[in-house]
Design an enzyme around this catalytic site. Structure first.
Site, mmCIF file in Angstrom:
data_model
loop_
_atom_site.group_PDB
_atom_site.id
_atom_site.type_symbol
_atom_site.label_atom_id
_atom_site.label_comp_id
_atom_site.label_asym_id
_atom_site.label_seq_id
_atom_site.Cartn_x
_atom_site.Cartn_y
_atom_site.Cartn_z
ATOM 1 N N ARG A 62 0.835 -1.207 0.000
ATOM 2 C CA ARG A 62 0.000 0.000 0.000
ATOM 3 C C ARG A 62 0.869 1.255 0.000
ATOM 4 N NH1 ARG A 62 -3.459 2.887 4.408
ATOM 5 N NH2 ARG A 62 -4.980 3.974 3.117
ATOM 6 N N HIS A 66 0.574 4.144 -2.875
ATOM 7 C CA HIS A 66 0.212 5.513 -2.517
ATOM 8 C C HIS A 66 1.328 6.493 -2.850
ATOM 9 C CE1 HIS A 66 -3.636 5.306 0.020
ATOM 10 N NE2 HIS A 66 -3.514 4.155 -0.622
ATOM 11 N N ASN A 94 -4.587 9.044 3.118
ATOM 12 C CA ASN A 94 -3.453 8.210 3.516
ATOM 13 C C ASN A 94 -3.622 7.643 4.917
ATOM 14 O OD1 ASN A 94 -1.572 7.913 1.396
ATOM 15 N ND2 ASN A 94 -0.876 10.029 1.652
ATOM 16 N N HIS A 192 -5.762 -6.001 -3.270
ATOM 17 C CA HIS A 192 -6.653 -6.097 -2.113
ATOM 18 C C HIS A 192 -6.717 -7.512 -1.568
ATOM 19 C CE1 HIS A 192 -9.126 -2.213 -3.167
ATOM 20 N NE2 HIS A 192 -7.868 -1.980 -2.863
#
Length: 320
Positions: A62, A66, A94, A192
């Site tokens: 992640r 990001h 975030n 995911h």
């Protein structure tokens, strides 16, 4: 399985070097002469962290996504001011980003071996590569040679990061802007398959009325797990049934109404994306292949190279 993974790695290597998406000076094993131990140091640090805490893999993946989604993969997500939260982490989008300390530890080790040589931006992407592989996913031949950003902005993070309730149209637009095909985009959302989701990001699907795209049994489970909206910042639901394993279970779950986020449900139902969901649910190797190519495109998009940016001594602060 080992031979299959080696084959996929070879395919990824050939695909990148035959593709116009590779940016500027990014290349395979960029540090082979300047810091030959760089990738091994990253590997060992991540391996230790994942063995200690299996949730590390999802956190590092992640973090990489990001970082790349705000002005490209430039480690801007780590950049802050002394005694304050990194700028991009001030963005609500975030929320929950963690395990940045692992990047700091890797950087410290690398600075001892080859000072001011390996960028924090490359460390993030290499750490994500190791996290994916250690969780059972494909081994991705990540390109290196990125430079670090000298600025970061909460406002840019607010604008560029996708919201937890992103629509399918926005999802398609974002990946298209990074030259990522729709099939690759669906594969990337398969990330995911790792980790958990804060209840705060799904509470609107449960209250005041239940999202009808959720299966009745699954929605009842989520209502139990996320029963207290006042604790939604510290309670979680598992992304799929194999929360620590990078596999294709996610694609099977979302077809059966067990997608946590709105986009999980939409990608399984929209006629533009559903065929890929079904295909990845049937063929894990196809998922791995398309995830690999999508990851390489995303991590090579809009990067700083050459004399742009800098190589930070400390990932949290600009060089003085």
């Amino acid at each position: 399985m080992g031979l299959i993974k080696e084959f996929l790695a070879m395919v990824s290597f050939v695909w990148v070097f035959g593709c116009s998406c590779a940016s500027g000076l990014l290349e395979h094993q960029f540090y082979r002469n300047s810091c030959g131990a760089a990738e091994m140091i990253v590997k060992e640090e991540v391996k230790t962290s994942v063995l200690t805490d299996p949730s590390t893999a999802a956190a590092l993946l992640r973090l990489a996504f990001h970082d790349c989604q705000v002005d490209g993969c430039d480690a801007s997500i780590l950049l802050g001011e002394p005694n304050s939260l990194p700028m991009e982490l001030k963005s609500d989008k975030n929320f929950g980003i963690r395990k940045m300390g692992i990047i700091d530890m890797i950087k410290t080790s690398l600075e001892q071996h080859c000072p001011q040589t390996v960028s924090c931006a490359d460390i993030i992407q290499l750490a994500a590569r190791e996290a994916i592989y250690l969780s059972g996913g494909p081994y991705i031949q990540v390109l290196t040679g990125r430079r670090d950003s000298v600025s970061a902005s909460k406002q840019r993070a607010d604008k560029q990061l996708p919201a937890s309730d992103i629509s399918i149209d926005e999802f398609i637009r974002i990946f298209g802007e990074n030259n990522i095909s729709l099939e690759e985009g669906v594969a990337l959302i398969g990330a995911h398959t790792l980790g958990r989701t804060h209840c705060r990001n799904i509470i609107d699907r449960l209250q005041p009325r239940t999202d009808p795209t959720l299966s009745p049994v699954f929605s009842l489970l989520l209502k139990t797990v996320c029963s207290n909206p006042y604790l939604s910042d510290i309670t979680f639901a598992q992304n799929d049934a194999t929360v620590f394993v990078f596999d294709n279970r996610y694609f099977l779950d979302i077809q059966d109404g067990r997608g946590l986020l709105k986009i999980d449900s939409e990608v399984a139902r929209d006629p533009r994306t559903r065929p890929y969901v079904v295909m990845f649910g049937r063929d894990m190797m196809r998922f791995f292949d398309l995830f690999t190519s999508g990851f390489l495109r995303l991590s090579s998009s809009k990067v700083l190279v050459g004399e742009e940016g800098e190589i930070r001594k400390d990932c949290r602060f600009r060089n003085k």
